[in-house]
Scaffold this motif. Structure first.
Motif, PDB file in Angstrom:
ATOM      1  N   ALA A 131       0.832  -1.203   0.000  1.00 35.17           N
ATOM      2  CA  ALA A 131       0.000   0.000   0.000  1.00 35.17           C
ATOM      3  C   ALA A 131       0.865   1.250   0.000  1.00 35.17           C
ATOM      4  CB  ALA A 131      -0.928  -0.011   1.208  1.00 35.17           C
ATOM      5  N   LEU A 132       1.921   1.252   0.794  1.00 35.48           N
ATOM      6  CA  LEU A 132       2.826   2.403   0.818  1.00 35.48           C
ATOM      7  C   LEU A 132       3.528   2.581  -0.518  1.00 35.48           C
ATOM      8  CD1 LEU A 132       4.392   2.002   4.392  1.00 35.48           C
ATOM      9  CD2 LEU A 132       2.630   3.618   3.637  1.00 35.48           C
ATOM     10  N   THR A 133       3.865   1.471  -1.153  1.00 37.21           N
ATOM     11  CA  THR A 133       4.494   1.553  -2.474  1.00 37.21           C
ATOM     12  C   THR A 133       3.555   2.184  -3.489  1.00 37.21           C
ATOM     13  OG1 THR A 133       5.842  -0.408  -2.012  1.00 37.21           O
ATOM     14  CG2 THR A 133       5.576   0.224  -4.318  1.00 37.21           C
ATOM     15  N   VAL A 134       2.284   1.746  -3.459  1.00 37.00           N
ATOM     16  CA  VAL A 134       1.305   2.306  -4.391  1.00 37.00           C
ATOM     17  C   VAL A 134       1.117   3.794  -4.147  1.00 37.00           C
ATOM     18  CG1 VAL A 134      -1.123   2.267  -5.050  1.00 37.00           C
ATOM     19  CG2 VAL A 134       0.124   0.118  -4.751  1.00 37.00           C
ATOM     20  N   LEU A 135       0.978   4.170  -2.862  1.00 42.82           N
ATOM     21  CA  LEU A 135       0.748   5.576  -2.541  1.00 42.82           C
ATOM     22  C   LEU A 135       1.965   6.432  -2.870  1.00 42.82           C
ATOM     23  CD1 LEU A 135      -1.106   5.250   0.891  1.00 42.82           C
ATOM     24  CD2 LEU A 135      -2.080   5.931  -1.303  1.00 42.82           C
ATOM     25  N   GLY A 136       3.137   5.928  -2.535  1.00 45.21           N
ATOM     26  CA  GLY A 136       4.337   6.737  -2.704  1.00 45.21           C
ATOM     27  C   GLY A 136       4.869   6.773  -4.119  1.00 45.21           C
ATOM     28  N   VAL A 137       4.813   5.638  -4.801  1.00 45.70           N
ATOM     29  CA  VAL A 137       5.412   5.551  -6.132  1.00 45.70           C
ATOM     30  C   VAL A 137       4.395   5.869  -7.218  1.00 45.70           C
ATOM     31  CG1 VAL A 137       6.565   4.029  -7.772  1.00 45.70           C
ATOM     32  CG2 VAL A 137       7.115   3.875  -5.345  1.00 45.70           C
ATOM     33  N   ILE A 162       0.845   6.828  -7.105  1.00 47.97           N
ATOM     34  CA  ILE A 162       0.051   8.051  -6.969  1.00 47.97           C
ATOM     35  C   ILE A 162       0.959   9.277  -6.899  1.00 47.97           C
ATOM     36  CG2 ILE A 162      -1.594   9.276  -5.502  1.00 47.97           C
ATOM     37  CD1 ILE A 162      -2.784   6.624  -4.729  1.00 47.97           C
ATOM     38  N   GLY A 163       2.107   9.145  -6.219  1.00 50.52           N
ATOM     39  CA  GLY A 163       3.041  10.260  -6.135  1.00 50.52           C
ATOM     40  C   GLY A 163       3.551  10.707  -7.491  1.00 50.52           C
ATOM     41  N   THR A 164       3.921   9.736  -8.340  1.00 48.10           N
ATOM     42  CA  THR A 164       4.420  10.096  -9.670  1.00 48.10           C
ATOM     43  C   THR A 164       3.312  10.659 -10.558  1.00 48.10           C
ATOM     44  OG1 THR A 164       4.109   7.786 -10.358  1.00 48.10           O
ATOM     45  CG2 THR A 164       6.309   8.435  -9.623  1.00 48.10           C
ATOM     46  N   VAL A 165       2.082  10.180 -10.365  1.00 52.31           N
ATOM     47  CA  VAL A 165       0.964  10.734 -11.124  1.00 52.31           C
ATOM     48  C   VAL A 165       0.765  12.204 -10.771  1.00 52.31           C
ATOM     49  CG1 VAL A 165      -1.540  10.677 -11.404  1.00 52.31           C
ATOM     50  CG2 VAL A 165      -0.243   8.556 -11.508  1.00 52.31           C
ATOM     51  N   LEU A 166       0.743  12.508  -9.483  1.00 51.67           N
ATOM     52  CA  LEU A 166       0.578  13.895  -9.056  1.00 51.67           C
ATOM     53  C   LEU A 166       1.746  14.765  -9.511  1.00 51.67           C
ATOM     54  CD1 LEU A 166      -0.787  13.328  -5.430  1.00 51.67           C
ATOM     55  CD2 LEU A 166      -2.079  13.915  -7.506  1.00 51.67           C
ATOM     56  N   TRP A 167       2.939  14.199  -9.485  1.00 53.85           N
ATOM     57  CA  TRP A 167       4.119  14.943  -9.955  1.00 53.85           C
ATOM     58  C   TRP A 167       3.994  15.256 -11.442  1.00 53.85           C
ATOM     59  CZ3 TRP A 167       8.026  13.872 -13.508  1.00 53.85           C
ATOM     60  CH2 TRP A 167       9.151  14.711 -13.454  1.00 53.85           C
ATOM     61  N   SER A 168       3.530  14.293 -12.237  1.00 51.38           N
ATOM     62  CA  SER A 168       3.358  14.522 -13.674  1.00 51.38           C
ATOM     63  C   SER A 168       2.312  15.601 -13.940  1.00 51.38           C
ATOM     64  CB  SER A 168       2.952  13.220 -14.368  1.00 51.38           C
ATOM     65  OG  SER A 168       3.970  12.250 -14.260  1.00 51.38           O
ATOM     66  N   VAL A 169       1.222  15.579 -13.173  1.00 52.53           N
ATOM     67  CA  VAL A 169       0.197  16.605 -13.342  1.00 52.53           C
ATOM     68  C   VAL A 169       0.776  17.982 -13.021  1.00 52.53           C
ATOM     69  CG1 VAL A 169      -2.020  17.445 -12.503  1.00 52.53           C
ATOM     70  CG2 VAL A 169      -1.689  14.991 -12.882  1.00 52.53           C
ATOM     71  N   ARG A 170       1.566  18.062 -11.967  1.00 51.95           N
ATOM     72  CA  ARG A 170       2.186  19.342 -11.613  1.00 51.95           C
ATOM     73  C   ARG A 170       3.146  19.811 -12.709  1.00 51.95           C
ATOM     74  NH1 ARG A 170       4.105  23.355 -11.673  1.00 51.95           N
ATOM     75  NH2 ARG A 170       5.115  24.612 -10.064  1.00 51.95           N
ATOM     76  N   ILE A 171       3.943  18.910 -13.263  1.00 53.16           N
ATOM     77  CA  ILE A 171       4.895  19.280 -14.311  1.00 53.16           C
ATOM     78  C   ILE A 171       4.167  19.750 -15.566  1.00 53.16           C
ATOM     79  CG2 ILE A 171       6.672  18.351 -15.862  1.00 53.16           C
ATOM     80  CD1 ILE A 171       7.633  18.940 -13.046  1.00 53.16           C
ATOM     81  N   SER A 172       2.951  19.247 -15.795  1.00 50.11           N
ATOM     82  CA  SER A 172       2.212  19.658 -16.997  1.00 50.11           C
ATOM     83  C   SER A 172       1.833  21.123 -16.973  1.00 50.11           C
ATOM     84  CB  SER A 172       0.957  18.795 -17.155  1.00 50.11           C
ATOM     85  OG  SER A 172      -0.004  19.104 -16.157  1.00 50.11           O
ATOM     86  N   PHE A 173       1.886  21.754 -15.805  1.00 51.51           N
ATOM     87  CA  PHE A 173       1.591  23.184 -15.688  1.00 51.51           C
ATOM     88  C   PHE A 173       2.853  24.032 -15.639  1.00 51.51           C
ATOM     89  CE2 PHE A 173      -2.175  21.120 -13.870  1.00 51.51           C
ATOM     90  CZ  PHE A 173      -3.165  21.728 -14.629  1.00 51.51           C
ATOM     91  N   SER A 174       3.989  23.437 -16.000  1.00 49.42           N
ATOM     92  CA  SER A 174       5.259  24.163 -16.004  1.00 49.42           C
ATOM     93  C   SER A 174       5.785  24.266 -17.431  1.00 49.42           C
ATOM     94  CB  SER A 174       6.280  23.448 -15.113  1.00 49.42           C
ATOM     95  OG  SER A 174       6.690  22.223 -15.721  1.00 49.42           O
ATOM     96  N   SER A 175       6.907  24.951 -17.577  1.00 47.91           N
ATOM     97  CA  SER A 175       7.540  25.106 -18.895  1.00 47.91           C
ATOM     98  C   SER A 175       8.695  24.132 -19.069  1.00 47.91           C
ATOM     99  CB  SER A 175       8.044  26.544 -19.067  1.00 47.91           C
ATOM    100  OG  SER A 175       9.010  26.847 -18.071  1.00 47.91           O
ATOM    101  N   SER A 176       8.645  22.991 -18.397  1.00 44.23           N
ATOM    102  CA  SER A 176       9.744  22.034 -18.399  1.00 44.23           C
ATOM    103  C   SER A 176      10.087  21.581 -19.809  1.00 44.23           C
ATOM    104  CB  SER A 176       9.369  20.815 -17.544  1.00 44.23           C
ATOM    105  OG  SER A 176       9.066  21.198 -16.226  1.00 44.23           O
ATOM    106  N   LYS A 177      11.371  21.473 -20.076  1.00 45.20           N
ATOM    107  CA  LYS A 177      11.867  20.957 -21.352  1.00 45.20           C
ATOM    108  C   LYS A 177      12.632  19.669 -21.097  1.00 45.20           C
ATOM    109  CE  LYS A 177      10.340  24.137 -24.188  1.00 45.20           C
ATOM    110  NZ  LYS A 177       9.401  23.842 -25.268  1.00 45.20           N
TER     111      LYS A 177
END
Length: 299
Positions: free
Chosen positions: A23-29, A31-46
């Motif tokens: 459960a911790l793996t699912v939450l941390g890896v 769901i965490g990476t999904v939220l990180w990707s959503v956040r990066i989509s609102f940036s100018s990252s190259k």
């Protein structure tokens, strides 16, 4: 002398404790990476992620890209044909096996075996079969039909249909297994009563069986739809997205944007769009199952 069993509450707590690392793996890896990707989509990252905020700029750029629009168009065609063909063919195979035919176990294995193969292997096999110089077209011409043509895989107008053929060949066995389980759960006395009343078999399946297979069809549809959204392997193995962009799909657009064009922000925006698409498919199905479960518990 047998030892007394621990109380049920302790057994449940032990089971939950054993599942805690996963459960911790699912939450941390995950769901965490999904939220990180959503956040990066609102940036100018190259090439590298950045922490700035540009609002919906990446999404505007995404939907202004002709290649992305083409990929969505291809996905819509592929998805509609793939799901419809798999449901129809899977249902017919399930009905055939439901007749208690001889060698049912062997036939069930044969029909389900393609699903055990990876999409890469499936794509390579069908790429060879559809190659105009090596596959079906070449074989038929050598048999004495020099005017025969089956070059869909190199045609921009028809290449998407070759992907449908390969994908249906692989996935229809899964639909067959799901629907066959549903068919075997239907009371046989219904067919006996229908036969006594002189109801033809096709009418029985149309009026009695199909309505009772709603949950099985729903499960098969969701499985197929999620597979459509993430389709990638078979495209790479068969066509590499070509000729031109004729078989481009969103997953390939995302991978190319991330690795070949070094545009993390754009790839994250495209990934977020596809994530929302998957959620739009899963949430109604999950809600319907929850409602049915509550209704069954109250009955």
């Amino acid at each position: 002398m047998s030892l007394p069993k621990p109380p049920r509450r302790k057994r449940a707590a032990a089971a939950q404790l054993a599942l805690l690392p996963m459960a911790l793996t699912v939450l941390g890896v995950y769901i965490g990476t999904v939220l990180w990707s959503v956040r990066i989509s609102f940036s100018s990252s190259k090439i590298f992620p950045t922490s700035d905020f540009v609002g919906l700029a990446q999404y505007q750029r995404l939907f202004n890209a002709e290649r992305w629009i083409v990929s969505l168009h291809n996905l819509a065609i592929f998805g509609a044909l793939f799901i419809a063909a798999c449901l129809v063919l899977g249902f017919l195979l399930a009905v055939f096996l439901d007749q208690r035919v001889r060698g049912e176990n062997a036939l069930r294995t044969v029909f389900l075996y393609p699903y055990a193969m990876s999409f890469v292997a499936t794509g390579l096999v069908w790429q060879w079969m559809l190659n105009p110089e090596l596959g079906i077209q070449s074989t038929v011409r050598r048999l004495g039909f020099p005017g025969f043509e089956f070059d869909w895989i190199v045609s921009q107008d028809k290449v998407i249909y070759t992907l449908v053929i390969a994908a249906v060949w692989q996935a229809s066995g899964l639909v067959m297994a799901v629907l066959l389980a549903g068919l075997r759960g239907i009371d046989e006395s219904l067919w006996n009563a229908a036969r006594i009343d002189g109801v033809p078999r096709w009418r029985y399946y149309l009026s009695v069986v199909l309505p009772q297979l709603g949950p099985a069809f729903g499960t098969a549809f969701v499985l197929l739809a999620v597979g459509v959204v993430k389709v990638y392997d078979v495209v790479i193995a068969m066509t590499q997205g070509g000729p031109g962009n004729a078989s481009e799909v969103p997953a390939k657009f995302i991978i190319d944007s991330l690795f070949n064009r070094a545009n993390v922000g754009l790839a994250s925006a495209a990934s977020t769009v596809m994530l929302l698409t998957v959620l739009a498919l899963l949430l109604p199905w999950w809600y319907a199952r929850s409602v049915r479960s509550r209704a069954g518990a109250q009955a």
